[in-house]
Design a protein around this motif. Structure first.
Motif, short mmCIF file in Angstrom:
data_model
loop_
_atom_site.label_atom_id
_atom_site.label_comp_id
_atom_site.label_asym_id
_atom_site.label_seq_id
_atom_site.Cartn_x
_atom_site.Cartn_y
_atom_site.Cartn_z
N ASN A 186 -2.81 6.35 5.78
CA ASN A 186 -3.39 6.07 4.09
C ASN A 186 -4.07 7.55 3.87
O ASN A 186 -5.17 8.10 4.41
CB ASN A 186 -4.26 4.92 3.97
CG ASN A 186 -4.71 4.88 2.59
OD1 ASN A 186 -5.91 5.21 2.25
ND2 ASN A 186 -3.94 4.39 1.77
N ARG A 225 2.37 2.68 -2.24
CA ARG A 225 2.61 3.27 -3.57
C ARG A 225 1.41 3.90 -3.99
O ARG A 225 0.28 3.73 -3.55
CB ARG A 225 2.91 1.76 -4.54
CG ARG A 225 4.07 1.07 -4.23
CD ARG A 225 5.41 1.86 -4.57
NE ARG A 225 6.50 0.76 -4.35
CZ ARG A 225 7.11 0.64 -3.25
NH1 ARG A 225 6.87 1.18 -2.00
NH2 ARG A 225 8.33 -0.20 -3.07
N ASP A 226 1.54 4.83 -4.92
CA ASP A 226 0.54 5.63 -5.43
C ASP A 226 -0.28 4.67 -6.38
O ASP A 226 0.48 3.96 -7.28
CB ASP A 226 0.74 6.91 -5.78
CG ASP A 226 1.91 6.98 -6.92
OD1 ASP A 226 2.58 5.74 -6.94
OD2 ASP A 226 2.26 7.92 -7.38
N ASN A 227 -1.53 5.03 -6.52
CA ASN A 227 -2.20 4.12 -7.66
C ASN A 227 -3.34 4.86 -7.99
O ASN A 227 -3.80 5.91 -7.30
CB ASN A 227 -2.64 2.68 -7.03
CG ASN A 227 -3.64 2.78 -5.96
OD1 ASN A 227 -4.72 3.14 -5.88
ND2 ASN A 227 -3.00 2.64 -4.73
N LEU A 228 -3.98 4.64 -9.11
CA LEU A 228 -5.08 5.39 -9.59
C LEU A 228 -6.03 4.52 -10.34
O LEU A 228 -5.74 3.39 -10.98
CB LEU A 228 -4.44 6.35 -10.75
CG LEU A 228 -5.68 7.13 -11.59
CD1 LEU A 228 -6.42 8.19 -10.53
CD2 LEU A 228 -4.92 7.95 -12.57
N GLY A 229 -7.60 4.52 -9.84
CA GLY A 229 -8.28 3.58 -10.44
C GLY A 229 -9.73 4.77 -10.92
O GLY A 229 -9.98 5.99 -10.40
N ARG A 283 -6.42 9.02 0.45
CA ARG A 283 -7.24 8.58 -0.48
C ARG A 283 -7.88 9.95 -1.08
O ARG A 283 -8.38 10.47 -0.43
CB ARG A 283 -8.30 7.54 -0.27
CG ARG A 283 -7.45 6.23 0.10
CD ARG A 283 -8.50 5.12 0.75
NE ARG A 283 -9.65 5.07 -0.09
CZ ARG A 283 -10.75 5.11 -0.05
NH1 ARG A 283 -11.02 5.51 1.11
NH2 ARG A 283 -11.63 4.72 -0.90
N SER A 333 0.73 -1.32 -0.12
CA SER A 333 0.07 0.00 0.09
C SER A 333 0.78 1.35 0.04
O SER A 333 0.39 2.43 -0.02
CB SER A 333 -1.07 0.11 1.34
OG SER A 333 0.02 0.12 2.56
#
Length: 374
Positions: free
Chosen positions: A363, A20-24, A365, A18
């Protein structure tokens, strides 16, 4: 998925996936409701109405697109009372005072979250006073989990089975004071469970106090919950202490509820440009009576507890948001900052020991959503 409760504990022996950056991007909710009323014939002197609300739940990934029923009930209304039969939001969720976050979890785990089949009676002795009583049943995702670490040779049940075996539904009681601008309430919840089919049933529950003020232009809401609301997607639950049971497997005295204290407050502005702020906090308080034996031999039904590793002590969250409302459309941006505190040891009350606190896990978001209302 868009239903996040809190960050997991760091694993020192593995990479933190977790971190790490991520995009959805995904389609999520499409809701459709149907109301029926104005029947020509009364039933037992009552006006009759009905309501059905469906939800097209369509995230991406491994979860399949699903059409489900969220709420469905029949309602009988007299001058000063209503009786409702069917599936509805739990009274512990409180429709008059719940977080209006952009994220779909609506303040969970700080705010109880559950829809349940129920029979609900609402009395209105005065124009502003409401007395609410309900019998409710656990259902689907809103259930107590089975006992982890249960003694060998036993087959404990969880969730719906444990409540059915207890032969008593969940019981809600609420008192509300409601005006055009203010909602004040006190409520409670009591449930019975029998996790061991041949054992005894035991009781647990929670109490809540809440308030909401709707002004011009500010709206303020807040709630406090004490007890256990595990079947409302909380972090409470219960434990079973084999040392207290002795040879009497499933004895009621061997069960204790794991208490939590949660609170949240929310402020938002009404209008075309509508900023808002949600803040919540929940802490694990453990059980009331000290355990007879070591915590490692205890069976438990709760979230975030590991007697041999990290256990969840508390969670806090701050979530600012901005909504732009243009007629039937809403554009909303929200940032959630959620921090979980874990400890490496449980004390003899099955509560995380603050002396062994680990580094908090945070976290962040962001959620950009577009809504169309019709």
């Amino acid at each position: 998925m868009d239903f996040m409760l809190y960050p997991a504990a760091n694993n020192p022996d593995a990479d933190d996936l977790s971190d790490r950056d991520n995009l959805g991007a995904f389609q999520f909710f499409s809701r459709l409701d149907l109301r029926v009323d104005d029947f020509e014939q009364n039933v037992l002197g009552a006006d009759v109405s009905g309501y059905v609300e469906t939800d097209f739940f369509g995230p991406t990934g491994d979860v399949q697109n699903t059409l489900r029923v969220r709420r469905a009930f029949a309602k009988m209304s007299w001058d000063n009372r209503d009786v409702q039969f069917g599936m509805e939001w739990s009274p512990l969720f409180t429709l008059g005072a719940f977080p209006h976050t952009v994220a779909s979890e609506a303040g969970t785990p700080f705010n109880p979250f559950a829809r349940q089949p129920m029979i609900k009676l609402t009395l209105r002795p005065t124009e502003m006073l409401r007395l609410i009583g309900a019998t409710a049943w656990q259902m689907d995702a809103f259930v107590d989990a089975g006992l982890s670490n249960a003694p060998s040779g036993t087959e404990p049940q969880g969730g719906i089975d444990a409540q059915q075996q207890a032969a008593i539904p969940g019981l809600h009681g609420h008192a509300q004071y409601v005006t055009d601008r203010v909602t004040l309430g006190l409520g409670g919840y009591l449930k019975a469970l029998r996790p061991f089919p041949l054992g005894e049933r035991f009781f647990g529950g929670a109490g809540t106090a809440y308030a909401a003020y709707s002004g011009d232009p500010l709206v303020v809401r807040g709630k406090l919950v004490y007890g256990t609301a595990r079947d409302h997607i909380g972090i409470g639950g219960y434990l079973y202490d084999p040392a207290a049971a002795g040879n009497d497997v499933g004895a009621a005295d061997a069960f204790q509820q794991i208490n939590t204290l949660s609170t949240w407050v929310e402020v938002e502005k009404a209008g075309t440009i509508a900023p808002g702020l949600f803040a919540g906090y929940v802490t694990n308080l453990g059980v009331a009576d000290a355990l007879d034996g070591p915590t490692s031999g205890v069976a438990f039904a709760t979230r975030g507890v590991d007697p041999d590793g990290e256990s969840l002590a508390s969670v806090w969250e701050v979530a600012p948001r901005l909504a732009l409302n243009y007629g039937p459309m809403r554009f909303a941006l929200e940032v959630q900052v959620t921090t979980a505190q874990y400890t490496a040891r449980l004390d003899d009350h099955f509560a995380p020991d603050p002396a062994d606190a680990e580094e908090p896990v945070t976290n962040v978001r962001g959620d950009l959503s577009v809504f169309l209302f019709f």
